[in-house]
Enzyme design. Sequence first.
Site, PDB file in Angstrom:
ATOM      1  N   ASP A  20       0.838  -1.208   0.000  1.00  0.00           N
ATOM      2  CA  ASP A  20       0.000   0.000   0.000  1.00  0.00           C
ATOM      3  C   ASP A  20       0.870   1.255   0.000  1.00  0.00           C
ATOM      4  O   ASP A  20       2.008   1.228   0.461  1.00  0.00           O
ATOM      5  CB  ASP A  20      -0.923  -0.037   1.232  1.00  0.00           C
ATOM      6  CG  ASP A  20      -2.126   0.890   1.087  1.00  0.00           C
ATOM      7  OD1 ASP A  20      -2.371   1.400  -0.029  1.00  0.00           O
ATOM      8  OD2 ASP A  20      -2.823   1.093   2.099  1.00  0.00           O
ATOM      9  N   GLY A  21       0.312   2.334  -0.516  1.00  0.00           N
ATOM     10  CA  GLY A  21       0.974   3.633  -0.467  1.00  0.00           C
ATOM     11  C   GLY A  21       1.567   4.099  -1.785  1.00  0.00           C
ATOM     12  O   GLY A  21       2.280   5.101  -1.816  1.00  0.00           O
ATOM     13  N   TRP A  25       2.903   7.919  -2.425  1.00  0.00           N
ATOM     14  CA  TRP A  25       4.319   8.041  -2.787  1.00  0.00           C
ATOM     15  C   TRP A  25       4.447   8.901  -4.052  1.00  0.00           C
ATOM     16  O   TRP A  25       5.273   9.812  -4.117  1.00  0.00           O
ATOM     17  CB  TRP A  25       4.907   6.655  -3.025  1.00  0.00           C
ATOM     18  CG  TRP A  25       6.374   6.630  -3.346  1.00  0.00           C
ATOM     19  CD1 TRP A  25       7.399   6.581  -2.450  1.00  0.00           C
ATOM     20  CD2 TRP A  25       6.969   6.662  -4.652  1.00  0.00           C
ATOM     21  NE1 TRP A  25       8.605   6.572  -3.122  1.00  0.00           N
ATOM     22  CE2 TRP A  25       8.370   6.619  -4.471  1.00  0.00           C
ATOM     23  CE3 TRP A  25       6.462   6.723  -5.942  1.00  0.00           C
ATOM     24  CZ2 TRP A  25       9.265   6.642  -5.538  1.00  0.00           C
ATOM     25  CZ3 TRP A  25       7.346   6.742  -7.012  1.00  0.00           C
ATOM     26  CH2 TRP A  25       8.733   6.700  -6.803  1.00  0.00           C
ATOM     27  N   ARG A  33      -0.673   8.916  -9.961  1.00  0.00           N
ATOM     28  CA  ARG A  33      -0.711   7.691  -9.164  1.00  0.00           C
ATOM     29  C   ARG A  33      -0.028   6.500  -9.835  1.00  0.00           C
ATOM     30  O   ARG A  33       0.684   5.721  -9.199  1.00  0.00           O
ATOM     31  CB  ARG A  33      -2.164   7.316  -8.840  1.00  0.00           C
ATOM     32  CG  ARG A  33      -2.882   8.328  -7.978  1.00  0.00           C
ATOM     33  CD  ARG A  33      -4.323   7.892  -7.732  1.00  0.00           C
ATOM     34  NE  ARG A  33      -4.349   6.572  -7.142  1.00  0.00           N
ATOM     35  CZ  ARG A  33      -4.227   6.316  -5.836  1.00  0.00           C
ATOM     36  NH1 ARG A  33      -4.110   7.313  -4.996  1.00  0.00           N
ATOM     37  NH2 ARG A  33      -4.241   5.086  -5.388  1.00  0.00           N
ATOM     38  N   SER A  65      -7.564  -5.541  -5.369  1.00  0.00           N
ATOM     39  CA  SER A  65      -8.689  -6.079  -4.590  1.00  0.00           C
ATOM     40  C   SER A  65      -9.995  -5.978  -5.375  1.00  0.00           C
ATOM     41  O   SER A  65     -10.103  -5.202  -6.337  1.00  0.00           O
ATOM     42  CB  SER A  65      -8.829  -5.311  -3.271  1.00  0.00           C
ATOM     43  OG  SER A  65      -9.316  -4.007  -3.503  1.00  0.00           O
ATOM     44  N   THR A  66     -10.989  -6.743  -4.930  1.00  0.00           N
ATOM     45  CA  THR A  66     -12.334  -6.634  -5.504  1.00  0.00           C
ATOM     46  C   THR A  66     -12.775  -5.165  -5.472  1.00  0.00           C
ATOM     47  O   THR A  66     -13.347  -4.651  -6.438  1.00  0.00           O
ATOM     48  CB  THR A  66     -13.313  -7.484  -4.652  1.00  0.00           C
ATOM     49  OG1 THR A  66     -12.823  -8.821  -4.570  1.00  0.00           O
ATOM     50  CG2 THR A  66     -14.706  -7.480  -5.254  1.00  0.00           C
ATOM     51  N   ASN A  68     -10.933  -2.543  -5.530  1.00  0.00           N
ATOM     52  CA  ASN A  68     -10.141  -1.663  -6.398  1.00  0.00           C
ATOM     53  C   ASN A  68     -10.783  -1.460  -7.775  1.00  0.00           C
ATOM     54  O   ASN A  68     -10.428  -0.526  -8.494  1.00  0.00           O
ATOM     55  CB  ASN A  68      -8.707  -2.179  -6.564  1.00  0.00           C
ATOM     56  CG  ASN A  68      -7.850  -2.020  -5.335  1.00  0.00           C
ATOM     57  OD1 ASN A  68      -6.939  -2.810  -5.076  1.00  0.00           O
ATOM     58  ND2 ASN A  68      -8.100  -0.980  -4.534  1.00  0.00           N
ATOM     59  N   SER A 196      -8.413  -4.652   5.042  1.00  0.00           N
ATOM     60  CA  SER A 196      -8.985  -4.394   3.711  1.00  0.00           C
ATOM     61  C   SER A 196      -9.392  -5.678   2.967  1.00  0.00           C
ATOM     62  O   SER A 196      -9.097  -5.838   1.792  1.00  0.00           O
ATOM     63  CB  SER A 196      -8.013  -3.560   2.851  1.00  0.00           C
ATOM     64  OG  SER A 196      -7.715  -2.337   3.485  1.00  0.00           O
TER      65      SER A 196
HETATM   66  C1  IPE Z   1      -5.641  -2.776  -0.353  1.00  0.00           C
HETATM   67  O1  IPE Z   1      -5.197  -1.472  -0.574  1.00  0.00           O
HETATM   68  C2  IPE Z   1      -5.630  -3.529  -1.627  1.00  0.00           C
HETATM   69  C3  IPE Z   1      -4.321  -3.775  -2.228  1.00  0.00           C
HETATM   70  C4  IPE Z   1      -3.177  -3.525  -1.669  1.00  0.00           C
HETATM   71  C5  IPE Z   1      -4.348  -4.380  -3.527  1.00  0.00           C
HETATM   72  P1  IPE Z   1      -6.211  -0.264  -0.721  1.00  0.00           P
HETATM   73  O2  IPE Z   1      -5.403   0.988  -0.778  1.00  0.00           O
HETATM   74  O3  IPE Z   1      -7.127  -0.505  -1.847  1.00  0.00           O
HETATM   75  O4  IPE Z   1      -7.029  -0.364   0.643  1.00  0.00           O
HETATM   76  P2  IPE Z   1      -7.978   0.675   1.378  1.00  0.00           P
HETATM   77  O5  IPE Z   1      -9.106   0.961   0.442  1.00  0.00           O
HETATM   78  O6  IPE Z   1      -7.190   1.908   1.653  1.00  0.00           O
HETATM   79  O7  IPE Z   1      -8.398  -0.006   2.624  1.00  0.00           O
HETATM   80  C1  IPE Z   2      -1.467   0.169  -3.376  1.00  0.00           C
HETATM   81  O1  IPE Z   2      -1.263   1.536  -3.396  1.00  0.00           O
HETATM   82  C2  IPE Z   2      -1.682  -0.414  -4.743  1.00  0.00           C
HETATM   83  C3  IPE Z   2      -3.054  -0.877  -5.008  1.00  0.00           C
HETATM   84  C4  IPE Z   2      -4.042  -0.851  -4.132  1.00  0.00           C
HETATM   85  C5  IPE Z   2      -3.317  -1.379  -6.339  1.00  0.00           C
HETATM   86  P1  IPE Z   2      -2.456   2.562  -3.459  1.00  0.00           P
HETATM   87  O2  IPE Z   2      -2.797   2.808  -4.888  1.00  0.00           O
HETATM   88  O3  IPE Z   2      -3.590   2.106  -2.616  1.00  0.00           O
HETATM   89  O4  IPE Z   2      -1.806   3.868  -2.834  1.00  0.00           O
HETATM   90  P2  IPE Z   2      -2.446   4.873  -1.793  1.00  0.00           P
HETATM   91  O5  IPE Z   2      -2.983   4.069  -0.656  1.00  0.00           O
HETATM   92  O6  IPE Z   2      -3.539   5.607  -2.517  1.00  0.00           O
HETATM   93  O7  IPE Z   2      -1.331   5.775  -1.400  1.00  0.00           O
HETATM   94 MG    MG Z   3      -4.074   2.351  -0.662  1.00  0.00          MG
END
Ligand code: IPE
Ligand code: IPE
Ligand code: MG
Length: 247
Positions: A20-21, A25, A33, A65-66, A68, A196
């Site tokens: 995540d992040g 970043w 993104r 994730s589902t 996402n 999550s």
């Molecule tokens: C969880 O990350 C899913 C993956 C890492 C693929 P998210 O960034 O989608 O989770 P939430 O929505 O902040 O909980």
């Molecule tokens: C994790 O990073 C990757 C996926 C969930 C696909 P994020 O895209 O959730 O990054 P943040 O949480 O918005 O920083």
């Molecule tokens: Mg995230």
Amino acid sequence: MTQMDIDLENIPEHVAVIMDGNGRWAKDQGQVRIYGHMNGVESVREALKAATELGVKYLTLYAFSTENWNRPKEEVEALMNLLVDTILNEVNDLNDNSVRLMAIGDLESLPEQCQLALKEGIEQTSKNDRITLILALSYSARWELVAGMKKIAQAVKEGRMEPEDITAESISSSLSTAGIPDPELLIRTSGEQRISNFLLWQIAYAELYFSPVNWPDFRKENFREAILEYQNRERRFGKVSEQIKTH
Ligand code: IPE
Ligand code: IPE
Ligand code: MG
């Protein structure tokens, strides 16, 4: 901190990671993104290398994730394209390092290109046995539990199973992780402290490790720190401390 500190006799067999992040970043760098997602690929290589070197047998990465699917269409498309490119680019390296690729999730919901790349990657690495890299794609634990419960209900309906036969083991076997040991360690990056919808059944007794580092900055050393922290935890499984200590 060096690898010297890690006890190679006490390495988790299965490590799961919520990567995540990426978005935050990228934002910190003044970028879009998807730039974060692209830079996350190097972190996958690093985590995989660290896990392989330490003797971890299964590394499960939450890649999509589902939930996402609800992101902006452009981001979803970019992620799917990145997935295809990455799998095709990495197959040779996976083979060189004896990494077996697997995927869990509602794979049929992925674009055809992704399904083809995955199939290719999985087939070409199927004989490797040093470590198994499991990508969770279009995955959520509740989706998986619903699918598993349907399988069990169908078996009962057809008389292949009695309600009394339903056990923790048969539920585990109905999930997409059937045959894979439960993760002993779950890592989440970027400072968020939630699950999550990831591996809810399987992490019943996992140690949870939350790293403040955003995924694109995550390196081998960060993975090793998580293992070290895991080794410093006392896993009691409901017992008291004195029952655990063998000396
Ligand atoms: C969880 O990350 C899913 C993956 C890492 C693929 P998210 O960034 O989608 O989770 P939430 O929505 O902040 O909980
Ligand atoms: C994790 O990073 C990757 C996926 C969930 C696909 P994020 O895209 O959730 O990054 P943040 O949480 O918005 O920083
Ligand atoms: Mg995230």
